[in-house]
Enzyme design. Structure first.
Site, PDB file in Angstrom:
ATOM      1  N   SER A  50      -9.926   2.210   2.601  1.00 20.81           N
ATOM      2  CA  SER A  50      -8.983   2.931   1.772  1.00 20.81           C
ATOM      3  C   SER A  50      -7.962   2.041   1.064  1.00 20.81           C
ATOM      4  CB  SER A  50      -8.211   3.939   2.638  1.00 20.81           C
ATOM      5  OG  SER A  50      -7.396   3.277   3.583  1.00 20.81           O
ATOM      6  N   LYS A  86       0.858  -1.192   0.000  1.00 20.90           N
ATOM      7  CA  LYS A  86       0.000   0.000   0.000  1.00 20.90           C
ATOM      8  C   LYS A  86       0.889   1.236   0.000  1.00 20.90           C
ATOM      9  CE  LYS A  86      -3.951   2.110   2.448  1.00 20.90           C
ATOM     10  NZ  LYS A  86      -4.902   1.980   3.574  1.00 20.90           N
ATOM     11  N   SER A 117     -10.388  -0.062   6.804  1.00 22.39           N
ATOM     12  CA  SER A 117      -9.726   0.064   5.502  1.00 22.39           C
ATOM     13  C   SER A 117      -9.045  -1.198   4.984  1.00 22.39           C
ATOM     14  CB  SER A 117      -8.707   1.205   5.542  1.00 22.39           C
ATOM     15  OG  SER A 117      -9.376   2.435   5.435  1.00 22.39           O
TER      16      SER A 117
END
Lengths: 489, 482
Positions: free
Chosen positions: A151, A76, A175
């Protein structure tokens, strides 16, 4: 090869069926083919990835390979990685190349894993659809008109589209779990303090926690083994003896592997507000658990309804302060023209941040302001304590808690983008877990209209190994997690 | 002036002498090239986190113990949010609601000698925080440069109650605090380098009335400027009120060139700092054990030492205070007394506070750099006490020691033949010679001129190169002339 589990890939590498360089190239090729459509990756650096792969192959040749050596992983873009552009999904950091490694990156490097690339995400992890990214929305591989969740939407889409075997995510209010649910993945948010936050760009420091996103509980356990551990550079990291999170998974499958397990079903999770089809799938999964020997008890988390409002005070408050460092002075975006210092700040930040980030900074600054602090911030902290107390009481009656991860399946791009409150409510089942600091998981439990749904598991503090075991037994008995989206050859 | 009462409270930023910064491992040494002592944490790169330096906490505990304060068993670091280019995170990590040190007091001496009185300046609190970097406004052609070497340097901010009533009291407090933080080894006290910076909150009121509106004079880095700034500010506030004006709360700066204070910002532009507990740091927990372990390493404190000097050595309060102005001086003194003997404690005090102090001052040296060691000085005083040399000769010996002409007073006395002549016979012979050679003076004395007697003593001393015991010469001369 691309659909294999981490254990299977490690076996293939060990058997010299494939080298890490070949495996990495295989994924890079798939990324080149499909990323333009999915938009899961924001930064790729084939040279760096392949260099790591070569080093991993050399290490394996030298007889020094661990379970993750040579395995490509998507990271990420919230984790600082030396030499990699690290943007956090924001224009503000569009030009930021990190001079240092996050602890998580360092640990994966030490394990010999290959950094395959940096994945798209909601800007500064603020969002539940990946639509707030400066680099454009990510599309759900199950239906490219739909969002992957957020997210950690890029990580979820990358793994679901078989662009990476597994990925890292971070979870501040859901997330990891929500995109895992929307993309048919298994994701784990560990107990707060288990994985170091050093080098992970902060959204809400007291809630942020990194964890694995993969295709099975087994893979998650392998990844967590590499990620977890005390870090003296993070004061909120917890000192605990090392543990093998996969230790329970090796036990052979049997009829009633979960005999004696008490599953708590909070009545607040099973009322209105959830898509009935998703609820049906969750209830079917719970029925499956009963078959595996578990018993269920109804519990109550009376303050759960306060979790979303409390979260949307605490998280923006911390974020408003955490994001102050992005001022255009030392790195990151700086406005091209400004007349004075105040204007340099205001223009740089106005240009560098997107609408959702600005909204949360404003909310955060407001609730911390003189005269409002007690009514909002302190009150939210009191609610947070009550919510944690609810869980403590609940875990006297049960070993794990189950319910839906998300109130619905993947929604269409743009569907909730104009209504922040609707968007915030998509994390209604996950947020309380962050407020309490507990570990939580999402695992695939079926499909509603062709779209994946997730079952959420919540464990007591430091009960990751048990959560992984409970998820693994379900995955031994079902094959929802083995389903792949069509059309991404 | 008489109908106005001055009210002063002081906040002092004391830079703690730790090796590394309060929340990072970067060095705190002064004077490095800009930004070379700023690591990822000090630069506030994305993702970095603070880790508290235990050494800074230790300093806070030492201070708390030194001022008799309460060491908070639990204190909390908070973020003070504001934007400034030399504040990399956009917030300063400080302590707000729960500081590490609560209460306590610093004793100050007002007046001199017999009229001296002691006053305790009560402290509100002392808290740990990080320093900001520096903005450099020169040499950048209209732009500003930022040096983050200082960013993250540990500070202890010490806040008094508004209990001082004159600039003299304020300066006495600042001096006492300055001596104390150096005494307990938590600050190098270097005011030029900014290690000890004071802000003075000043207001005036009619006696018995509530506090007036205060103005805060920022960044006073010398005692002289503090005095001048407060005096100017007090006059200005009185004049303003007497002219029918009102004091507006403000932050002001002192300009040493004009001797005036000037408003920097008013209350209207005061920041809302949006303090909240820093979620990156756990509450600071200090258990009793830690406090007791620290207590065991504390030096005897100035006031305790002063009282002991008075009681044990029979010193005046004035001398004892002078000797306990700095730990190095007190240690030097005690080492000298150890050699000279307790009976010479008083002359040792004189030598340290007068002769040695003057000589050090002349050469611009600290007592730590004194060429004459405490043992050497003690040896010298011992020779005065046992009448081996007179006080006058001792000054010569001291100078010889200073210049490295010998390693002990005894060696110099021996080598240079400075031993006092105490043999009565020898002195009598000498006096007879002086009387014979100065018949005129003898006649004058006999005619009643007392001055002539002194001249004769002088002649006798000169004849012995000062080595005769003056007392003895006096007595024998009187006898011979009488």
């Amino acid at each position: 090869m691309i659909a294999r589990s981490l254990t299977e890939l490690a076996q293939a590498l060990a058997a010299k069926e494939i080298s890490s360089v070949e495996l990495t190239q295989l994924y890079l090729d798939r990324i080149a083919r499909h990323n333009p459509q999915i938009n899961a990756f924001v930064s790729l650096d084939a040279e760096r990835s392949l260099a790591q792969a070569r080093a991993a192959d050399a290490r394996r040749a030298a007889g020094d390979a661990g379970p993750l050596t040579g395995i490509p992983l998507a990271q990420k873009d919230i984790f600082c990685a030396k030499g990699w552009r690290t943007t956090c999904g924001s224009k503000m950091l569009g030009n930021f190349v990190s001079p240092y490694d996050a602890t998580v990156i360092e640990k994966f490097d030490a394990a010999g894993a290959v950094n395959l690339g940096k994945t798209n995400m909601d800007e500064f992890a603020m969002g539940s659809s990946n639509e707030t990214s400066f680099f454009g929305p990510v599309r759900n591989p199950w239906d490219t008109a739909r969002v992957p969740g957020g997210s950690s939407g890029g990580s979820a889409a990358a793994v679901a589209a078989l662009l990476a075997p597994a990925a890292t995510g971070t979870d501040t209010g859901g997330s990891i779990r929500q995109p895992a649910a929307l993309c048919n993945l298994t994701g784990l948010k560990p107990t707060y303090g288990v994985v170091s936050r050093y080098g992970m760009i902060a959204f809400a420091s007291s809630l942020d926690q990194a964890g694995p996103m993969a295709r099975s509980a087994e893979d998650c356990a392998l990844l967590l083994n590499a990620m977890a551990g005390f870090d003296e550079r993070d004061s909120t990291s917890l000192y605990r003896p090392r543990e093998d999170y996969a230790r329970a998974l090796a036990a052979p499958a049997c009829d009633q592997p979960l005999a004696g397990l008490r599953i708590g079903l909070p009545k607040e999770f099973f009322g209105d507000g959830c898509d009935p089809e998703v609820m049906g799938l969750v209830e079917a999964a719970i029925a499956e658990y009963r078959k595996l020997g578990a018993e269920t008890v109804e519990i109550s988390l009376p303050n759960m309804k306060l979790s979303v409002p409390a979260y949307y005070v605490i998280a923006p408050a911390e974020a408003s302060s955490n994001l102050s460092r992005f001022d255009g002075v030392r790195y990151g975006h700086r406005a091209a023209e400004y007349a004075n210092l105040d204007e340099m700040y205001s223009r740089s930040r106005a240009e560098g941040f997107g609408a959702e980030v600005k909204r949360r900074i404003l909310i955060g600054a407001y609730v911390l302001s003189h005269g409002y602090y007690d009514a909002y911030y302190l009150q939210a902290q009191r609610i947070r304590r009550l919510i944690a107390d609810d869980f403590v009481a609940a875990f006297r009656q049960c070993d794990v808690i189950m319910g839906p991860t998300s109130p619905g399946t993947a929604f269409k791009l743009g569907e909730k983008a104009a209504d922040p409150v609707q968007m915030y409510l998509s994390d209604i089942y996950t947020i309380a877990v962050n407020l309490a600091g507990l570990p939580g998981m999402s695992l695939p439990c079926g499909f509603a209209n062709g779209l994946p749904a997730g079952l959420q598991l919540i464990g007591n503090y430091f009960d990751e190994a048990r959560l992984l075991d409970v998820a693994h037994r379900y995955q031994q008995a079902t094959d929802w997690h083995r389903q792949r989206p069509a059309g991404l050859a | 002036m008489n109908q106005w009462e001055v009210v002063i409270g002081i906040e002092t930023h004391v830079q703690l002498s730790t090796q590394s910064k309060i929340f990072s491992g970067a060095s705190t040494a002064f004077g490095a090239a800009p930004n070379v002592q700023a690591c990822a944490v000090d630069l506030a790169l994305p993702g970095v986190l603070p880790v508290l330096n235990k050494g800074a906490v230790e300093c806070a505990i030492r201070f708390g113990l030194a001022v008799g304060a309460q060491i908070a068993p639990k204190s909390v670091f908070a973020r003070k949010n504001y934007f400034y280019p030399d504040l990399p995170k956009g917030y300063q990590i400080s302590q707000f609601e729960l500081p590490v040190v609560v209460g306590g007091g610093v004793a100050i001496q007002l007046g001199q000698g017999e009229n001296a009185v002691e006053k305790i300046v009560e402290l509100t609190r002392a808290h740990l925080e990080e320093d900001a970097g520096k903005s450099l406004h020169e040499d950048f052609h209209g732009k500003s440069g930022i040096d983050l070497n200082r960013a993250g340097t540990p500070l202890l901010e010490i806040v008094t109650e508004p209990v001082m009533r004159s600039s003299a009291e304020a300066v006495a407090y600042a001096r006492a605090l300055h001596a104390l933080v150096r005494w307990i080894g938590i600050c190098d006290g270097n005011m030029q380098e900014g290690s000890f910076r004071c802000d003075a909150n000043v207001s005036v009121r009619r006696p018995g009335q509530p506090f007036g509106t205060r103005r805060e004079i920022k960044n006073l880095n010398s005692f002289r400027f503090m005095q001048q700034a407060i005096d100017y500010e007090v006059q200005w506030q009185i004049a303003t009120i007497e002219d029918g004006g009102k004091i507006q709360q403000a932050t002001v700066l002192f300009d040493p060139d004009s001797g005036e204070t000037r408003a920097m910002r008013s209350k209207e532009d005061a920041h809302d700092y949006r303090y909240f507990p820093d979620p990156d740091l756990l509450p600071l927990v200090i258990d009793r054990d830690w406090v007791e372990r620290t207590r065991a390493t504390m030096p005897e404190l100035p006031t305790a030492k002063r009282d002991r000097f008075v009681a044990d050595y029979g010193l005046s309060a004035y001398d004892a205070t002078a000797l306990t102005a700095a730990l190095e001086v007190a240690d030097f003194y005690e080492a000298a007394v150890a050699v000279a003997g307790k009976a010479s404690a008083k002359p040792c005090a004189n030598w340290v506070t007068v002769d040695l102090a003057a000589r050090l001052n002349k050469d611009g040296k600290d007592i730590g750099e004194s060429p004459v060691s405490a043992a050497q000085l003690g040896g010298l005083v011992a020779r005065i006490a046992d009448n081996t040399i007179s006080n006058n000769i001792a000054k010569k010996v001291f100078e010889a020691l200073w210049n490295g002409e010998g390693s002990t007073a005894d060696e110099i006395i021996e080598k240079q033949g400075l031993k006092q002549i105490t043999d009565t016979g020898a002195i009598e012979t000498l006096i007879d010679e002086v009387l014979a050679a100065n018949a005129a003076m003898v006649a004058e004395f006999r005619a009643g001129k007392e001055k002539a007697f002194n001249a004769l003593v002088g002649q006798a001393m000169k004849a012995t190169k000062g080595k005769a015991n003056p007392q003895q010469v006096n007595e024998l001369l009187r006898k011979k002339l009488g």
